[in-house]
Enzyme design. Sequence first.
Site, PDB file in Angstrom:
ATOM      1  CD  GLU A   1       0.787  -0.254 -10.438  1.00 25.31           C
ATOM      2  OE1 GLU A   1      -0.044  -0.276  -9.792  1.00 25.31           O
ATOM      3  OE2 GLU A   1       1.117  -1.375 -11.243  1.00 25.31           O
TER       4      GLU A   1
ATOM      5  CD  GLU B   1       2.177   0.413  -4.620  1.00 26.59           C
ATOM      6  OE1 GLU B   1       1.427  -0.152  -5.584  1.00 26.59           O
ATOM      7  OE2 GLU B   1       1.703   0.285  -3.523  1.00 26.59           O
TER       8      GLU B   1
ATOM      9  CD  GLU C   1      -0.508  -5.487  -8.334  1.00 26.76           C
ATOM     10  OE1 GLU C   1      -0.149  -4.482  -9.258  1.00 26.76           O
ATOM     11  OE2 GLU C   1      -1.013  -5.201  -7.253  1.00 26.76           O
TER      12      GLU C   1
END
Length: 81
Positions: free
Chosen positions: A30, A71, A78
């Site tokens: 990420e 986050e 996800e």
Amino acid sequence: MPSTEPRGPKQIYKAFIWSLKGMRAGWQYEASFRLEVYLTVILFPLGLWLGHGAVEKAILCGSILLVLSCELLNSAVEAVV
């Protein structure tokens, strides 16, 4: 039904290792997490310096940590979806 026994050192250690693996995966995959970590390195000490009282410092620094937590949670969702 989950066990009602208190967690021992072995279970706490395993949970800690899983948490580190999650943060490592977030760092590797990420880009936004990496950017937020870089900003945290700069903004966390700045929040400690600019805060006038203990509560203000806690709010400034806590909000930065909340962004990192969100986050990682977003990345986990996800990955599952």
